[in-house]
Design a protein around this motif. Structure first.
Motif, PDB file in Angstrom:
ATOM      1  N   ASN A 310      25.371  54.627  36.408  1.00 30.57           N
ATOM      2  CA  ASN A 310      24.811  53.365  35.908  1.00 30.57           C
ATOM      3  C   ASN A 310      23.526  52.970  36.642  1.00 30.57           C
ATOM      4  O   ASN A 310      23.283  51.801  36.939  1.00 30.57           O
ATOM      5  CB  ASN A 310      25.835  52.231  36.012  1.00 30.57           C
ATOM      6  CG  ASN A 310      27.087  52.531  35.220  1.00 30.57           C
ATOM      7  OD1 ASN A 310      27.027  53.150  34.168  1.00 30.57           O
ATOM      8  ND2 ASN A 310      28.225  52.104  35.740  1.00 30.57           N
ATOM      9  N   TYR A 333      22.998  47.885  28.100  1.00 33.68           N
ATOM     10  CA  TYR A 333      24.108  46.942  28.220  1.00 33.68           C
ATOM     11  C   TYR A 333      24.009  45.866  27.141  1.00 33.68           C
ATOM     12  O   TYR A 333      22.922  45.493  26.694  1.00 33.68           O
ATOM     13  CB  TYR A 333      24.096  46.256  29.594  1.00 33.68           C
ATOM     14  CG  TYR A 333      24.524  47.155  30.729  1.00 33.68           C
ATOM     15  CD1 TYR A 333      25.860  47.276  31.075  1.00 33.68           C
ATOM     16  CD2 TYR A 333      23.577  47.873  31.451  1.00 33.68           C
ATOM     17  CE1 TYR A 333      26.260  48.095  32.120  1.00 33.68           C
ATOM     18  CE2 TYR A 333      23.952  48.706  32.502  1.00 33.68           C
ATOM     19  CZ  TYR A 333      25.307  48.808  32.834  1.00 33.68           C
ATOM     20  OH  TYR A 333      25.692  49.616  33.867  1.00 33.68           O
ATOM     21  N   LYS A 338      28.550  48.306  28.889  1.00 34.83           N
ATOM     22  CA  LYS A 338      27.607  49.400  28.707  1.00 34.83           C
ATOM     23  C   LYS A 338      27.842  50.080  27.366  1.00 34.83           C
ATOM     24  O   LYS A 338      28.972  50.430  27.012  1.00 34.83           O
ATOM     25  CB  LYS A 338      27.726  50.415  29.843  1.00 34.83           C
ATOM     26  CG  LYS A 338      26.561  51.419  29.864  1.00 34.83           C
ATOM     27  CD  LYS A 338      26.600  52.316  31.077  1.00 34.83           C
ATOM     28  CE  LYS A 338      27.723  53.319  30.942  1.00 34.83           C
ATOM     29  NZ  LYS A 338      27.657  54.363  31.975  1.00 34.83           N
TER      30      LYS A 338
END
Length: 713
Positions: A310, A333, A338
């Motif tokens: 991430n 996002y 996500k």
């Protein structure tokens, strides 16, 4: 509703031979005002109680026949007629009672005014019950208020939709429970007009509201608001419309992208790509890669950084298919969840781009230097020669700017958009005699994340993508010169702190540097915003405001210097002539009149744009009124001042009388100018004439403005 349902069937039935005594007895028994006279069940006429009274007063005997008092002209109605028809018949006959007959012509009863009133009350009650039932069962919410905005009625839909309590709602003021509707209810009560389809937000609801006046006896006695809940429909429509737009925008953006772009879902499966990505990986069609993991299609891309870790990576040098590429990636996002990741691969002609950027930077430095030298050489005698004006206030401003240029203090230039703040800043730099360059920065045009590097520069390796050798910032480029900060009111607060330190210490550090760089820079700031208000709102640092506000210069707007419009028009027309093959020799006097009556919200810049537009439409030697944009003509009074017609003997007035009138008018103009301290716009408003008329009168009477206003012949 028909007559028979409201007819009095207990009526007096007499014969023509009946006596006055029998008639009086019948009136006392039935307690009515008229009696029906019949022969063989057929109506002959009627006798009225008042006729019997008159008979007794005229000394008729109680045993006399009622024959002389029978009224054979009787108003009759049918028992099956509608009440409305019966009412019209009685009004037309001017009677308070009518005889009701059946279909055979026999008497059915008597219809009186009281019977009509009872029928109307019954009809009104039935209508009210039906209306109440209708309102209660509507799917729309309905609320009624009186002229004082107190709630008088509501239906159950309004309670459930708006979450209100009926026990406390009746008689409550609308602004206590439903404040968003107050404005439109007041407007409805005030104008007596329906306010339709107003989209209003109330708590979490979106409703379409209509506001309807209620009238009684041609007077507004209240108002009604009808609400329809469109929250769910609006949400769905917005989502669909937004989705369609975003899809089109995204598809277009991807196709126009010069380099490769690919999007994956949260599992790394490719959902979207552009042609550049296909070219890099040697694919022909998107269906060859859509639905496949990016790790299979492009193994060299470290997709785990955004998909697993991430992390956002703004640039990493990677070799893909024997080509050097810069790969940037970022997780996607939505609402904290996500959805996937997007990857951008820059691979086309990286070396050529690098050389081009270096060359452009070199040219930028050279242009800045030579431009400064050219301005300095061409404007040695008058650094503000490029500021075209004959206006006294503007001439005074230029003198103040020249004095300010010789100082070492910071200068703040304010003025409306389009007044030429940058031109004034350049003139101040030229007049200052500083050896360094004039460097300008538009604080509103540079992204916030790039402002610091633009101001202070960076060293090699300061961040990913930093070029070799680093880059000097605007402060370094303006060393021993002037740094012009345009639109300083839009500078982020975080950068304001660092700017304040540089102004105080005259030193800074490049991004990533460990040593301090000292500079000698003159700061000139400009804005069209009210910095004092921004300081009060916490959007601009107070200490920075006082640091840049040592000398304040405010540029007059074009509407305050309309006497400059003729020379500005000639200047801009000549300037445009140099760029084209056409030759236009200026504008007509009527155009000048139109321009001097326009308010010019965009100032000098707008004037130049309007002239450029009119220039291209002009096929003559001068620009005329019909070449101007419609919005200019619609926004100002272009009509000439009306000329009053003279009486027949006006031309024969004695010369001294005419001169006396002229002298009086002249003195009135002088007094107005004195009262307005020379402001001709205010003086024209005070006199009730246009500015053009005032200028004509000033010229006619040779009124000259020096230290005061004087006249001469």
């Amino acid at each position: 509703m028909i007559v028979k349902n409201f007819t009095t069937v207990d009526y007096i039935n007499l014969s023509p031979e009946s006596t006055i005594r029998e008639t009086i007895a019948a009136f006392l028994h039935h307690r009515v005002d008229i009696g029906c006279i019949t022969r063989e069940s057929k109506l002959v006429g009627i006798v009225h109680k008042h006729s019997i009274h008159r008979a007794l007063l005229q000394d008729f005997s109680m045993d006399d026949s009622i024959q002389p008092f029978i009224n054979e002209s009787v108003v009759t109605i049918n028992k099956d007629q509608h009440l409305t028809e019966a009412r019209e018949i009685m009004i037309a006959g001017n009677v308070s009672q009518a005889v009701v007959l059946d279909e055979t012509g026999k008497i059915y009863g008597i219809m009186s005014k009281s019977d009509l009133v009872t029928s109307h009350m019954t009809a009104l009650e039935n209508t009210l019950n039906r209306l109440t039932s209708l309102i209660e069962n509507l799917q729309d919410a309905v609320i009624l208020v009186d002229p004082s905005l107190k709630i008088t009625m509501f239906n159950k839909t309004s309670l459930s939709l708006l979450g209100l309590n009926k026990n406390t709602l009746n008689g409550t003021s609308i602004d206590r429970v439903l404040p968003p509707f107050k404005k439109w209810l007041i407007e409805t009560l005030k104008t007596g007009e329906i306010q339709e389809a107003k989209r209003i937000r109330y708590r979490e609801l979106t409703v379409i509201a209509s506001f309807i006046p209620i009238r009684e006896f041609n007077q507004i006695s209240g108002a009604m608001v009808v609400l329809r809940d469109v929250t769910s429909y609006e949400s769905i429509a917005n989502e669909l419309e937004t989705t369609i737009k975003l899809k089109k925008i995204l598809d277009s953006a991807l196709e126009l992208a010069y380099d490769g772009v690919v999007v994956t879902d949260n599992n790394g499966v490719i959902t979207l790509s552009n042609q550049g990505f296909l070219d890099l990986l040697h694919f022909e069609k998107q269906n060859e890669i859509i639905g496949f993991p990016i790790t299979e299609i492009a193994q060299q891309i470290p997709s785990h950084q955004s998909l697993t870790l991430n992390k956002k990576n703004e640039g990493e040098l990677i070799n893909i298919n024997h080509k050097n590429c810069i790969v940037a990636q970022m997780p996607i996002y939505q609402n904290g969840q996500k959805l996937g990741a997007i990857f951008k691969i820059i691979f086309r002609q990286l070396d050529a781009w690098k050389d081009m950027l270096l060359h452009m930077e070199h040219l930028e430095h050279e242009i800045s230097f030579y431009r400064g030298e050219l301005i300095r050489i061409s404007k040695e005698n008058d650094p503000f020669a490029h500021v075209i004006t004959n206006n006294d206030a503007m001439q005074k401003f230029k003198k103040e700017a020249t004095i300010a240029a010789k100082s070492f203090s910071t200068i703040l230039i304010t003025g409306e958009s389009g007044t030429g703040k940058e031109l004034i800043a350049e003139g101040i730099h030229t007049a200052s005699g500083r050896e360094g360059a004039f460097i300008k920065v538009n604080c509103a045009a540079i992204p916030e994340e790039l402002l610091e590097s633009e101001f202070f520069g960076y060293v090699e390796g300061a961040f990913t993508g930093a070029k070799k050798g680093g880059k000097p910032g605007k402060f370094e480029l303006a060393h021993n010169g002037t740094l012009f900060l345009d639109e300083i009111g839009d500078m982020p607060l975080a950068l304001q702190v660092k700017l304040l330190r540089v102004l105080q210490e005259q030193e800074f550090e490049r991004i990533g540097a460990t040593k301090t760089t000292k500079v000698a820079v003159r700061i000139i700031s400009a804005t069209n915003k009210d910095l004092v208000t921004l300081v009060k709102e916490g959007k601009f640092r107070e200490d920075l405001y006082y640091r840049i506000h040592v000398i304040h210069l405010n540029i007059p707007s074009l509407r305050d210097r309309i006497d400059d419009i003729p020379i500005l028009c000639n200047h801009f027309v000549k300037k445009i002539n140099l760029k084209t093959n056409k030759k236009i020799f200026g504008v007509t006097p009527k155009v000048i009149q139109v321009f001097q009556n326009y308010h010019w919200p965009g100032n000098i810049r707008q004037l130049e744009n309007v002239l450029e537009r009119a220039y291209h439409y002009c096929q003559k030697t001068k620009i005329e009124v019909h070449h101007l944009p419609k919005e200019i003509l619609d926004s100002c009074d272009v009509l000439a001042e009306p000329v009053a017609s003279l009486p027949k003997n006006e031309a024969d007035l004695p010369i001294n009388r005419q001169r006396s009138m002229d002298q009086t008018e002249k003195q009135v103009i002088i007094q107005a100018l004195l009262q307005c301290e020379g402001n001709r716009t205010k003086a024209a408003r005070l006199l009730g004439v246009s500015r053009t008329t005032l200028y004509q009168k000033i010229k006619k009477y040779n009124i000259k403005e020096e230290l005061n206003f004087t006249t001469s012949y």
